[in-house]
Each structure stands twice: as C-alpha cells, then as structure tokens.
Scaffold this motif. Structure first.
Motif, PDB file in Angstrom:
ATOM      1  N   THR A  78      -0.249   8.830  -4.684  1.00 52.68           N
ATOM      2  CA  THR A  78      -1.470   9.639  -4.593  1.00 52.68           C
ATOM      3  C   THR A  78      -1.181  10.990  -3.939  1.00 52.68           C
ATOM      4  O   THR A  78      -1.599  12.037  -4.434  1.00 52.68           O
ATOM      5  N   PRO A 134      -5.663  13.158  -0.077  1.00 52.04           N
ATOM      6  CA  PRO A 134      -5.886  13.930  -1.301  1.00 52.04           C
ATOM      7  C   PRO A 134      -7.134  14.816  -1.233  1.00 52.04           C
ATOM      8  O   PRO A 134      -7.137  15.927  -1.742  1.00 52.04           O
ATOM      9  N   GLU A 135      -8.171  14.308  -0.556  1.00 49.39           N
ATOM     10  CA  GLU A 135      -9.403  15.094  -0.414  1.00 49.39           C
ATOM     11  C   GLU A 135      -9.131  16.388   0.370  1.00 49.39           C
ATOM     12  O   GLU A 135      -9.634  17.452   0.027  1.00 49.39           O
ATOM     13  N   ALA A 158       1.453   3.185  -3.361  1.00 45.59           N
ATOM     14  CA  ALA A 158       0.213   3.766  -3.898  1.00 45.59           C
ATOM     15  C   ALA A 158      -0.146   5.046  -3.153  1.00 45.59           C
ATOM     16  O   ALA A 158      -0.518   6.059  -3.758  1.00 45.59           O
ATOM     17  N   ILE A 159      -0.003   5.006  -1.835  1.00 48.42           N
ATOM     18  CA  ILE A 159      -0.318   6.192  -1.029  1.00 48.42           C
ATOM     19  C   ILE A 159       0.645   7.332  -1.349  1.00 48.42           C
ATOM     20  O   ILE A 159       0.239   8.483  -1.539  1.00 48.42           O
ATOM     21  N   LYS A 194      -7.167  18.789  -1.752  1.00 46.32           N
ATOM     22  CA  LYS A 194      -8.070  19.354  -2.758  1.00 46.32           C
ATOM     23  C   LYS A 194      -8.959  20.440  -2.130  1.00 46.32           C
ATOM     24  O   LYS A 194      -9.171  21.503  -2.703  1.00 46.32           O
ATOM     25  N   ASP A 240       0.796  -1.242   0.000  1.00 50.33           N
ATOM     26  CA  ASP A 240       0.000   0.000   0.000  1.00 50.33           C
ATOM     27  C   ASP A 240       0.822   1.283   0.000  1.00 50.33           C
ATOM     28  O   ASP A 240       0.378   2.299  -0.514  1.00 50.33           O
ATOM     29  N   LYS A 255      -5.416   6.894   1.932  1.00 47.65           N
ATOM     30  CA  LYS A 255      -5.496   7.002   0.476  1.00 47.65           C
ATOM     31  C   LYS A 255      -6.627   7.949   0.052  1.00 47.65           C
ATOM     32  O   LYS A 255      -6.507   8.693  -0.904  1.00 47.65           O
ATOM     33  N   GLU A 256      -7.734   7.885   0.771  1.00 51.14           N
ATOM     34  CA  GLU A 256      -8.893   8.675   0.367  1.00 51.14           C
ATOM     35  C   GLU A 256      -8.887  10.072   0.985  1.00 51.14           C
ATOM     36  O   GLU A 256      -9.250  11.040   0.336  1.00 51.14           O
ATOM     37  N   PHE A 273       0.979  13.269  -6.226  1.00 56.70           N
ATOM     38  CA  PHE A 273       0.195  13.878  -7.293  1.00 56.70           C
ATOM     39  C   PHE A 273      -0.691  15.008  -6.765  1.00 56.70           C
ATOM     40  O   PHE A 273      -0.794  16.063  -7.380  1.00 56.70           O
ATOM     41  N   SER A 274      -1.320  14.762  -5.615  1.00 56.62           N
ATOM     42  CA  SER A 274      -2.179  15.802  -5.032  1.00 56.62           C
ATOM     43  C   SER A 274      -1.364  17.039  -4.708  1.00 56.62           C
ATOM     44  O   SER A 274      -1.801  18.167  -4.935  1.00 56.62           O
TER      45      SER A 274
END
Lengths: 71, 132
Positions: free
Chosen positions: A18, B32-33, A14-15, B36, A11, B28-29, A21-22
C-alpha cells in the motif's frame, strides 16, 4: 506472542505494498507537476532551454522527508 | 493455580494482538491518506500553472530590463526557492526549524536592490538616449 508474530507476517506485506503504491503515485504526480510547470514557462515566453533548467530546480520531497513529515 | 496463570497470560496476549491489529489497520489507512493529502495540496496542476506563471513573469521582467540571462536565472532560482511550497517544506524538514529557514540564504534585500539598480540603469540609459 506467536499470534502477534503471525499478524506481523500477515499484515506487513500488505502495508508495504500500500505504501509503495502511494509513494509511486506521489512520484508520478510530482513529475507531472514539473512537466506542467515547464510547459507553463514555455507558454509564457521563457526559452525552452531556460524553462528546462528552471524546472529542474523544483525540489521534490523524497520518501525520507515524507516520513519525517508524518512525525 | 497454573491454569489461572495461563488464562491471565492468554488474555494479556489477546490484548496485545488486538492492539497490534489496531496499529496495523491505522498504518494501512492513514499513511496512504497522508501521502494523498500532501500530493493534492502541493502537486496539483493548478498550483504548477500558477507557480509557472509567477516564475515566468519574474524571469521575463528581469530579462526585459536588460539583465544578463545567467544573472536572471540565479535570481529566479532564489525567487523559486522562496515561493515553491515543496521546497519550503523540504527546507524546513532538512533544517528542522522554521526560524532557521527564515534567516537562511534567501536574501530578499539583495534581490530587490539588484532589481532596483538594473531598472535605474535602464531608465538612465533610456533618458540619455532620448536627450541625445
């Protein structure tokens, strides 16, 4: 515990991707914000050189501060 | 007995793994939220234009009353520091306390008295010129 290590290994990339990129997206938006700000100053009648100088005074929140913000 | 222990150990491990998976999914969720959300709230194009207009008006008003450009720049910089939302957030985070920031180096009294003096000087100069 070996299962846990496998999950970490699976994991983490992937984290990281992410979040990277953010963050890059955030940096791009912040730069765009500065550009719009500078252009607005020029449009409103501020000299180009002064507009550039003032735009450089805008503080962009960096990654460390963003992480602090999430605490 | 040892079989029972192994079963217990295995179920505890499964529980840990499940929890860990939940944490990873949340990371993960959520992260980024949040980024944003911050970007949308602070760095929108409309905000940039609005702020640009305010700063331009402030700077021009000071240059118009005859203030030196460098002095006007310094005051505009302070005005920006007090209005720029990202700057405010940065300052709060770096100092870790909103109250510290409130009593910080943004001296609104000084700014307003400088502006008043400049405006008064300009008015005096103009009325002097008219009388002559």
């Amino acid at each position: 515990m070996s299962k846990g290590i496998i999950y970490i290994l699976a994991d983490t990339p992937a984290i990281l991707i992410t979040i990277t990129f953010s963050y890059l997206k955030y940096k791009r938006k912040a730069k765009k914000y500065m550009k719009i700000f500078r252009k607005t100053l020029i449009r409103e009648g501020v000299e180009r050189k002064m507009a550039k100088k003032l735009a450089s005074e805008i503080k962009i929140v960096n990654l460390r501060e963003l992480i602090n913000m999430m605490h | 007995m040892s079989e029972k222990n192994e079963k217990k150990k295995s179920s505890a491990e499964d529980e840990d793994v499940r929890e860990f998976k939940e944490v990873m999914n949340t990371l993960k969720e959520t992260v980024p939220e949040i980024i944003k959300g911050i970007v949308d709230a602070i760095y929108s194009g409309t905000n940039a234009e609005e702020f640009g207009k305010q700063v331009a008006n402030f700077y021009k008003s000071m240059v118009d009353v005859g203030m030196d450009k460098e002095e006007a720049y310094e005051l505009t910089k302070k005005f920006m520091e007090s209005r720029d939302i990202s700057g405010i957030i940065k300052k709060i985070l770096s100092e870790g306390n909103l109250e510290n920031w409130k009593s910080g180096d943004v001296d609104s009294e000084k700014i307003s008295s400088t502006i008043k003096n400049k405006v008064n000087d300009e008015l005096k100069r103009e009325t002097g010129e008219t009388n002559e």
